[in-house]
Design a protein around this motif. Sequence first.
Motif, short mmCIF file in Angstrom:
data_model
loop_
_atom_site.label_atom_id
_atom_site.label_comp_id
_atom_site.label_asym_id
_atom_site.label_seq_id
_atom_site.Cartn_x
_atom_site.Cartn_y
_atom_site.Cartn_z
N ASN A 161 0.86 -1.18 0.00
CA ASN A 161 0.00 0.00 0.00
C ASN A 161 0.90 1.23 0.00
N SER B 7 0.15 4.31 -0.30
CA SER B 7 -0.54 5.53 0.09
C SER B 7 -0.23 5.87 1.55
N LYS C 263 -2.37 6.87 3.49
CA LYS C 263 -3.59 6.49 4.20
C LYS C 263 -3.70 4.97 4.23
N SER C 264 -3.77 4.42 5.41
CA SER C 264 -3.75 2.96 5.55
C SER C 264 -5.05 2.29 5.10
N ASN C 265 -6.16 3.02 5.10
CA ASN C 265 -7.45 2.43 4.74
C ASN C 265 -8.21 3.28 3.73
N GLY C 266 -7.47 3.89 2.82
CA GLY C 266 -8.08 4.78 1.83
C GLY C 266 -8.42 4.08 0.53
N TYR D 167 -5.93 1.24 -0.64
CA TYR D 167 -6.17 0.03 0.16
C TYR D 167 -7.43 -0.69 -0.34
N HIS E 186 2.39 -1.59 4.42
CA HIS E 186 1.96 -0.19 4.28
C HIS E 186 3.17 0.71 4.45
N THR F 207 3.73 6.91 6.97
CA THR F 207 3.96 8.36 6.83
C THR F 207 5.30 8.80 7.39
N THR G 274 -13.14 8.76 -2.42
CA THR G 274 -13.22 8.10 -1.13
C THR G 274 -13.34 6.59 -1.35
#
Length: 206
Positions: free
Chosen positions: A7, A9, A11-14, A17, A38, A41, A156
């Motif tokens: 991943n 990104s 964002k771990s759950n964006g 993901y 992941h 950041t 989103t």
Amino acid sequence: MKVLLVNGSPKSNGCTYTALDEVAKTLEKNGVGTEWFHIGTAPVRGCMGCGKCKTTGVCIIDDDICNKLADKIVESDAVIVGSPVYFSGPNGVLCAILDRVFYSRMRRFKHKPAACVVSCRRGGASAAFDRLNKYFTIAQMPLVSSQYWNAVHGMTPEHILKDAEGLQIMRTLGNNMAWMLKNIETGEPAPTSEEKREFTCFHDGK
């Protein structure tokens, strides 16, 4: 068999993901295990061009995730890298890490199946997709394809889950990756059944 899902990104759950998770579910339905990585950041550094990895076999910058990610790729049977699209390209932090990972370790990745997935609001997906694939092709890693370029669209995770074509592309990628891995291991025949094709047209409000 195990596929590493990266991943890329912050964002771990964006959205990225969410796309990768659709691939993961399909792989697991095919009996193929997955492991997530992941990038997070935390700060990372770009390649300094010092060339030390040619003698050490690892990047000498060892205070970020570079060597950890490289180790995970070496340990896996295949890898899928996901990234959001920023200014028609992948996340710059991801590219900084992949530059070092591949420069220092790509000889260890030879013949390991690979693919990438990109997530964008509207445009730039194909440019980001092309950029990530270049890491794999220079390392002699067979590219696993889908029925279209591996992209999903939305702002989103909820939007991504409404992108019927994008999700289908992820599932097809998962099926093709599972088939390649099984074929490498046992000589499995190619999959013959396909879902009815989905086509997402944003202009009609869908």
